[in-house]
Design an enzyme around this catalytic site. Structure first.
Site, short mmCIF file in Angstrom:
data_model
loop_
_atom_site.label_atom_id
_atom_site.label_comp_id
_atom_site.label_asym_id
_atom_site.label_seq_id
_atom_site.Cartn_x
_atom_site.Cartn_y
_atom_site.Cartn_z
N MET A 27 -3.09 4.66 8.39
CA MET A 27 -3.80 4.01 9.50
C MET A 27 -2.88 3.98 10.72
SD MET A 27 -6.33 1.23 7.85
CE MET A 27 -5.19 -0.11 7.71
N ASN A 29 0.69 3.56 13.05
CA ASN A 29 1.80 2.62 13.19
C ASN A 29 2.84 2.92 12.11
OD1 ASN A 29 3.21 0.53 14.43
ND2 ASN A 29 2.33 -1.01 13.08
N LEU A 30 3.26 4.16 12.09
CA LEU A 30 4.06 4.68 10.98
C LEU A 30 5.46 4.06 10.93
CD1 LEU A 30 3.12 8.47 11.21
CD2 LEU A 30 1.92 6.60 10.05
N HIS A 31 5.92 3.86 9.70
CA HIS A 31 7.28 3.38 9.47
C HIS A 31 7.93 4.26 8.40
CE1 HIS A 31 5.57 1.61 5.88
NE2 HIS A 31 4.69 0.95 6.62
N HIS A 34 5.85 5.44 5.38
CA HIS A 34 4.93 6.56 5.58
C HIS A 34 5.70 7.88 5.59
CE1 HIS A 34 2.61 3.29 7.72
NE2 HIS A 34 1.71 3.74 6.87
N GLN A 58 -12.78 -1.31 5.96
CA GLN A 58 -11.94 -2.00 4.98
C GLN A 58 -11.38 -3.31 5.51
OE1 GLN A 58 -9.11 1.49 4.87
NE2 GLN A 58 -7.59 -0.10 4.56
N ASP A 148 0.88 -0.93 -2.02
CA ASP A 148 -0.53 -1.30 -2.21
C ASP A 148 -0.92 -0.89 -3.63
OD1 ASP A 148 -1.21 -2.23 0.54
OD2 ASP A 148 -0.49 -0.24 1.01
N GLN A 151 -4.62 -0.86 -4.68
CA GLN A 151 -5.27 0.25 -3.97
C GLN A 151 -4.95 1.58 -4.66
OE1 GLN A 151 -5.39 0.94 0.47
NE2 GLN A 151 -3.65 2.26 0.07
O1 PAF Z 1 -3.06 2.26 2.84
C1 PAF Z 1 -3.62 2.56 3.92
O2 PAF Z 1 -2.98 2.76 4.96
C2 PAF Z 1 -5.14 2.62 3.97
O3 PAF Z 1 -5.72 1.70 3.11
C3 PAF Z 1 -5.68 4.03 3.69
C4 PAF Z 1 -5.36 4.48 2.28
C5 PAF Z 1 -5.09 5.03 4.69
C6 PAF Z 1 -7.19 4.04 3.85
O4 PAF Z 1 -7.58 3.65 5.13
#
Ligand code: PAF
Length: 276
Positions: A27, A29-31, A34, A58, A148, A151
């Protein structure tokens, strides 16, 4: 580096890539967490696609969808620094959902506990967008962080059912020197809150030690009960089985300690896997 906004263009591009395509959904705003996912793709794959899309479905009512940090220029620079050949997919909400911004997956029961209990419907949104992205990108490998944890479990199960040829790779949590798990939402914290946030990792680590050295599940559960009673910053703190996230009766299977810790409006997640 190619930045693509439309599904049509991405699909066209994908046709030229052949196999060994790695996918890192984000999503933005990478750190460093990522970038670690992308590094894993670099190790395993020949081509790399990163999506940057803040998925509205979400986020629950009153959550931070509107204020979620959108930092595209900085994100592109970070990706370029380790993977100049990456393809970046940054669609608009309209491009992804058309006029119906709704979820069309109901996540299975494992989604109702822990995070799902705090954020009803959240995982329906995650599975919906991940499914859509997998259909568009058609990756051979996809990379998700273990922070996560729930997830990751849900996406792995979903991929097994709907995308059996796709390999999901869990990637270890990236931590700051203090131990704080890296998260885009750490940016919401003041320095004082960041110092406070370390309590989450310290608590998980304390329980991990207790489980490993004393092999004391019962004592650990009592400690958790006391912590939850005495520290209202914990939204949950729990020991679960790694396999299906149900509460364990004993220590015969691999376990995971999961916590959600609230500072102001910001909820932080972390976990530690324990195998004895
Ligand atoms: O973990 C995330 O950044 C989000 O939940 C994902 C998997 C990109 C789905 O929007």
């Amino acid at each position: 580096m190619k930045v693509i906004n439309t599904i049509k263009e991405l699909k066209n591009e994908r046709l030229n890539l052949g196999s060994r395509v790695g996918f890192v959904p984000t999503m933005g705003n990478l750190h460093a967490g990522h970038l670690r996912l992308l590094e894993n793709s670099l190790r395993l794959c020949d081509h790399h696609i990163v999506s940057i899309f803040v998925n509205p479905t979400q986020f629950g009512e009153g959550e931070d969808f509107e204020s979620y940090p959108r930092t595209l220029e900085a994100d592109l620079e970070k990706i370029k620094s380790i993977c100049p050949e990456a393809i970046i997919f940054t669609p608009t909400t309209k491009e992804v959902y058309g006029d119906e911004v709704v979820n069309y997956f109901k996540a299975p029961a494992i989604a109702d506990m822990l995070e799902g209990n705090l954020r009803p419907g959240h995982f329906d949104g995650v599975l919906t967008i991940v499914h859509k992205l997998f259909e568009i990108v058609m990756p051979d490998h996809a990379f998700f962080g273990k922070k996560d944890y729930q997830q990751l479990k849900l996406i792995s199960e979903h991929a097994k059912n709907y995308f059996p040829a796709l390999e999901i790779h869990p990637v270890e949590i990236e931590r700051e020197v203090s131990g704080l798990a890296m998260s885009s939402r750490n940016g919401y914290l003041t320095q004082e809150q960041k110092d406070e946030a370390i309590t989450l990792y310290r608590t998980l680590s304390f329980i991990e030690k207790k489980l490993i050295t004393e092999k004391d599940l019962r004592g650990s559960l009592e400690y958790i009960q006391q912590t939850l009673e005495n520290d209202e910053r914990f939204n949950y703190l729990s020991i679960r089985k790694q396999s299906d996230l149900t509460p364990p009766l004993d220590m015969s299977s691999p376990l995971v300690i999961l916590g959600n810790f609230q500072l102001g409006q910001t909820r932080l997640l972390d976990n530690i896997e324990v195998s004895i």
